[in-house]
Design a protein around this motif. Structure first.
Motif, PDB file in Angstrom:
ATOM      1  N   ALA A   1       0.840  -1.196   0.000  1.00 52.66           N
ATOM      2  CA  ALA A   1       0.000   0.000   0.000  1.00 52.66           C
ATOM      3  C   ALA A   1       0.873   1.242   0.000  1.00 52.66           C
ATOM      4  CB  ALA A   1      -0.910  -0.006   1.220  1.00 52.66           C
TER       5      ALA A   1
ATOM      6  N   TYR B   1      -4.205   0.874   4.454  1.00 53.45           N
ATOM      7  CA  TYR B   1      -5.401   0.321   5.109  1.00 53.45           C
ATOM      8  C   TYR B   1      -5.018  -0.020   6.544  1.00 53.45           C
ATOM      9  CZ  TYR B   1      -8.033  -3.982   6.415  1.00 53.45           C
ATOM     10  OH  TYR B   1      -8.726  -4.972   7.063  1.00 53.45           O
ATOM     11  N   TRP B   2      -5.696   0.578   7.496  1.00 53.21           N
ATOM     12  CA  TRP B   2      -5.406   0.274   8.916  1.00 53.21           C
ATOM     13  C   TRP B   2      -6.684   0.590   9.677  1.00 53.21           C
ATOM     14  CZ3 TRP B   2      -1.842  -2.650  10.867  1.00 53.21           C
ATOM     15  CH2 TRP B   2      -1.492  -2.580  12.216  1.00 53.21           C
TER      16      TRP B   2
ATOM     17  N   LYS C   1     -10.948  -1.139  10.573  1.00 47.69           N
ATOM     18  CA  LYS C   1     -12.134  -1.662   9.891  1.00 47.69           C
ATOM     19  C   LYS C   1     -13.366  -0.877  10.335  1.00 47.69           C
ATOM     20  CE  LYS C   1      -9.987  -6.211  10.485  1.00 47.69           C
ATOM     21  NZ  LYS C   1      -9.635  -6.809   9.202  1.00 47.69           N
TER      22      LYS C   1
ATOM     23  N   ASN D   1     -15.462  -7.138   6.957  1.00 53.18           N
ATOM     24  CA  ASN D   1     -14.094  -6.712   6.642  1.00 53.18           C
ATOM     25  C   ASN D   1     -14.062  -5.530   5.677  1.00 53.18           C
ATOM     26  OD1 ASN D   1     -11.474  -7.078   7.528  1.00 53.18           O
ATOM     27  ND2 ASN D   1     -10.877  -8.249   5.710  1.00 53.18           N
TER      28      ASN D   1
ATOM     29  N   SER E   1      -0.425 -12.335   3.216  1.00 51.02           N
ATOM     30  CA  SER E   1      -1.848 -12.675   3.265  1.00 51.02           C
ATOM     31  C   SER E   1      -2.574 -12.110   2.051  1.00 51.02           C
ATOM     32  CB  SER E   1      -2.497 -12.195   4.566  1.00 51.02           C
ATOM     33  OG  SER E   1      -2.615 -10.798   4.586  1.00 51.02           O
TER      34      SER E   1
ATOM     35  N   SER F   1      -8.798 -11.431   3.723  1.00 44.99           N
ATOM     36  CA  SER F   1      -7.866 -10.422   4.227  1.00 44.99           C
ATOM     37  C   SER F   1      -8.092  -9.164   3.398  1.00 44.99           C
ATOM     38  CB  SER F   1      -6.427 -10.921   4.067  1.00 44.99           C
ATOM     39  OG  SER F   1      -5.533 -10.077   4.752  1.00 44.99           O
ATOM     40  N   GLY F   2      -8.186  -8.028   4.081  1.00 46.06           N
ATOM     41  CA  GLY F   2      -8.542  -6.806   3.375  1.00 46.06           C
ATOM     42  C   GLY F   2      -7.597  -6.491   2.228  1.00 46.06           C
ATOM     43  N   SER F   3      -6.289  -6.596   2.501  1.00 46.05           N
ATOM     44  CA  SER F   3      -5.322  -6.233   1.467  1.00 46.05           C
ATOM     45  C   SER F   3      -5.388  -7.174   0.260  1.00 46.05           C
ATOM     46  CB  SER F   3      -3.910  -6.213   2.057  1.00 46.05           C
ATOM     47  OG  SER F   3      -3.640  -7.416   2.735  1.00 46.05           O
TER      48      SER F   3
ATOM     49  N   ARG G   1      -6.917  -6.021  -3.080  1.00 48.13           N
ATOM     50  CA  ARG G   1      -6.135  -5.219  -4.016  1.00 48.13           C
ATOM     51  C   ARG G   1      -5.221  -6.062  -4.894  1.00 48.13           C
ATOM     52  NH1 ARG G   1      -4.380  -1.757   1.052  1.00 48.13           N
ATOM     53  NH2 ARG G   1      -2.726  -3.308   0.813  1.00 48.13           N
TER      54      ARG G   1
ATOM     55  N   SER H   1      -1.384  -7.850  11.721  1.00 45.67           N
ATOM     56  CA  SER H   1      -2.100  -6.641  11.293  1.00 45.67           C
ATOM     57  C   SER H   1      -3.503  -6.563  11.879  1.00 45.67           C
ATOM     58  CB  SER H   1      -2.226  -6.607   9.772  1.00 45.67           C
ATOM     59  OG  SER H   1      -0.986  -6.650   9.161  1.00 45.67           O
ATOM     60  N   THR H   2      -4.232  -7.663  11.851  1.00 48.05           N
ATOM     61  CA  THR H   2      -5.633  -7.617  12.281  1.00 48.05           C
ATOM     62  C   THR H   2      -5.734  -7.170  13.744  1.00 48.05           C
ATOM     63  OG1 THR H   2      -6.039  -9.462  10.771  1.00 48.05           O
ATOM     64  CG2 THR H   2      -7.785  -8.935  12.345  1.00 48.05           C
TER      65      THR H   2
ATOM     66  N   MET I   1      -4.361  -3.385  14.190  1.00 44.75           N
ATOM     67  CA  MET I   1      -5.259  -2.276  13.802  1.00 44.75           C
ATOM     68  C   MET I   1      -6.405  -2.127  14.803  1.00 44.75           C
ATOM     69  SD  MET I   1      -7.096  -3.641  10.250  1.00 44.75           S
ATOM     70  CE  MET I   1      -5.626  -4.074   9.359  1.00 44.75           C
TER      71      MET I   1
ATOM     72  N   ASP J   1       4.986  -1.326   6.813  1.00 44.10           N
ATOM     73  CA  ASP J   1       3.700  -1.915   7.188  1.00 44.10           C
ATOM     74  C   ASP J   1       3.787  -2.381   8.637  1.00 44.10           C
ATOM     75  OD1 ASP J   1       2.070  -1.667   4.681  1.00 44.10           O
ATOM     76  OD2 ASP J   1       3.941  -2.485   3.920  1.00 44.10           O
TER      77      ASP J   1
HETATM   78  C1  DP6 Z   1      -0.311  -2.482   7.410  1.00 45.36           C
HETATM   79  O1  DP6 Z   1      -4.985  -6.986   5.003  1.00 45.36           O
HETATM   80  O2  DP6 Z   1      -3.395  -8.074   6.648  1.00 45.36           O
HETATM   81  O3  DP6 Z   1      -0.262  -3.979   5.543  1.00 45.36           O
HETATM   82  O4  DP6 Z   1      -7.948  -7.437   6.654  1.00 45.36           O
HETATM   83  O5  DP6 Z   1      -7.306  -7.926   9.003  1.00 45.36           O
HETATM   84  O6  DP6 Z   1      -6.466  -9.406   7.146  1.00 45.36           O
HETATM   85  P1  DP6 Z   1      -6.885  -8.011   7.564  1.00 45.36           P
HETATM   86  O7  DP6 Z   1      -5.589  -7.092   7.462  1.00 45.36           O
HETATM   87  P2  DP6 Z   1      -4.419  -7.032   6.374  1.00 45.36           P
HETATM   88  O8  DP6 Z   1      -3.807  -5.574   6.755  1.00 45.36           O
HETATM   89  C2  DP6 Z   1      -2.797  -4.956   6.020  1.00 45.36           C
HETATM   90  C3  DP6 Z   1      -2.343  -3.736   6.744  1.00 45.36           C
HETATM   91  C4  DP6 Z   1      -1.092  -3.062   6.211  1.00 45.36           C
HETATM   92  C5  DP6 Z   1      -1.433  -1.886   5.296  1.00 45.36           C
HETATM   93  C6  DP6 Z   1      -1.963  -2.226   3.931  1.00 45.36           C
HETATM   94  O9  DP6 Z   1      -1.580  -3.259   3.343  1.00 45.36           O
HETATM   95  O10 DP6 Z   1      -2.768  -1.419   3.427  1.00 45.36           O
END
Ligand code: DP6
Length: 311
Positions: A13, A17-18, A20, A26, A101, A133-135, A138, A179-180, A183, A270
């Motif tokens: 990123a 993303y940090w 929810k 998610n 992830s 996983s959110g990332s 992308r 990360s989960t 955050m 990250d």
């Molecule tokens: C700091 O996608 O691993 O890399 O959705 O809970 O599985 P979950 O989280 P994840 O978080 C990534 C956070 C980061 C910043 C980013 O990749 O945007």
């Protein structure tokens, strides 16, 4: 078709993303913008109709927590699913802040859908990957992508702009807080959380515009602002989340010194100690040489495409 394989690239990123806004679905608290990077990738095969659920990581059974997460993702996407065999390999280190992830859930989602005989749109695949996983949302479109809501959307293809991400690996090993959990702790305890939320949309728009304009200085400034604002919510959590190692800070100073010399080098981190330095591809050898004395090793990654089926 009951067997299929897919590959997906990790993504880093540039706007983070940090947090929810909806944990169950998610959905992100802030929009993010990313670049998919190769040649690193995850390759995953899914075979529906196995005798028993089995998840293998390379040549070995996957660690139980890893297997449970993969199977829970398949349960959610395919309620009442048949038993399945999953085999996955990564050609890069997992759990060290290098977004394994993202590529993992993207590859698993594409392979599982194809093995089930489905051909969902990229938008649907991105929504599905997000649930793992959110990332990962992308890594479905790949290239430059933005994720604001249920699915990530493409901004520009990998060949749009010859940039590089030089990863300075400064420490090996799994991170202490993933990360989960990290955050959630920032959101629950940092007094800076409201500022993080309110700054996010403008930073994402700034980064998208900079990518479209191929303006590295503008993108680098937005990327560093997002990165340091995110780490400020980590550092001010209770207890604090300090992912940086001494060599992390040394790399930050080395990148600033490169800029003093006229080399466009911009940093992001990250939930881990590694520093990723964005620069023009032509400058990557200069950047890697400047970081080599500080880092354990450097790896130069280049823009990559989306998650896809492979034979
Ligand atoms: C700091 O996608 O691993 O890399 O959705 O809970 O599985 P979950 O989280 P994840 O978080 C990534 C956070 C980061 C910043 C980013 O990749 O945007």
């Amino acid at each position: 078709m009951s067997v299929a394989s897919a590959v997906a690239h990790p993504n880093i990123a540039v706007v983070k993303y940090w947090g929810k806004r909806d944990v169950a679905a998610n959905l992100p608290a802030v929009p993010s913008v990313s670049l998919a990077l190769g040649p690193w990738h995850t390759r995953t095969q899914v075979r529906w109709g196995a005798d028993a659920d089995a998840v293998r990581f390379g040549a070995h059974p996957a660690p139980p927590a890893f297997a449970a997460k993969a199977l829970a993702h398949l349960d959610r996407l395919f309620p009442g699913r048949p038993r399945c065999a999953v085999e996955t390999t990564n050609d890069f280190p997992t759990g060290a802040g290098l977004a394994s992830s993202a590529s993992g859930f993207a590859a698993l989602t594409v392979a599982a859908a194809a093995a089930a005989g489905l051909d969902p749109s990229p938008d649907t695949l991105s929504r599905w990957a997000r649930l793992g996983s959110g990332s990962a949302s992308r890594s479905i479109p790949g290239g430059w992508a933005a994720w604001w809501d249920e699915a990530a959307r493409p901004i520009a293809p990998p060949e749009w702009w010859p940039v590089a991400m030089v990863v300075a690996v400064v420490a090996e090993g799994e991170k202490a807080v993933g990360s989960t959990a990290g955050m959630q702790r920032s959101a629950a305890t940092s007094p800076y959380w409201p500022a993080w939320l309110s700054e996010g949309p403008a930073l994402a728009r700034e980064a998208e515009d900079a990518v479209r304009a191929r303006d590295l200085e503008r993108l680098g400034a937005a990327m560093e602002a997002s990165t340091f604002q995110m780490h400020a919510t980590m550092h001010t959590a209770r207890p604090p989340l300090i992912y940086w190692q001494p060599a992390t800070v040394a790399v930050l100073h080395a990148a600033a010194a490169l800029r003093q010399r006229g080399v466009g080098a911009w940093v992001t981190m990250d939930a881990g100690p590694q520093v990723k330095v964005l620069c023009l591809a032509d400058d990557a050898p200069t950047v890697a040489a400047a970081l080599a004395p500080i880092a354990l090793r450097t790896v130069t990654l280049l823009p990559a495409g989306g998650a896809r089926r492979v034979p």
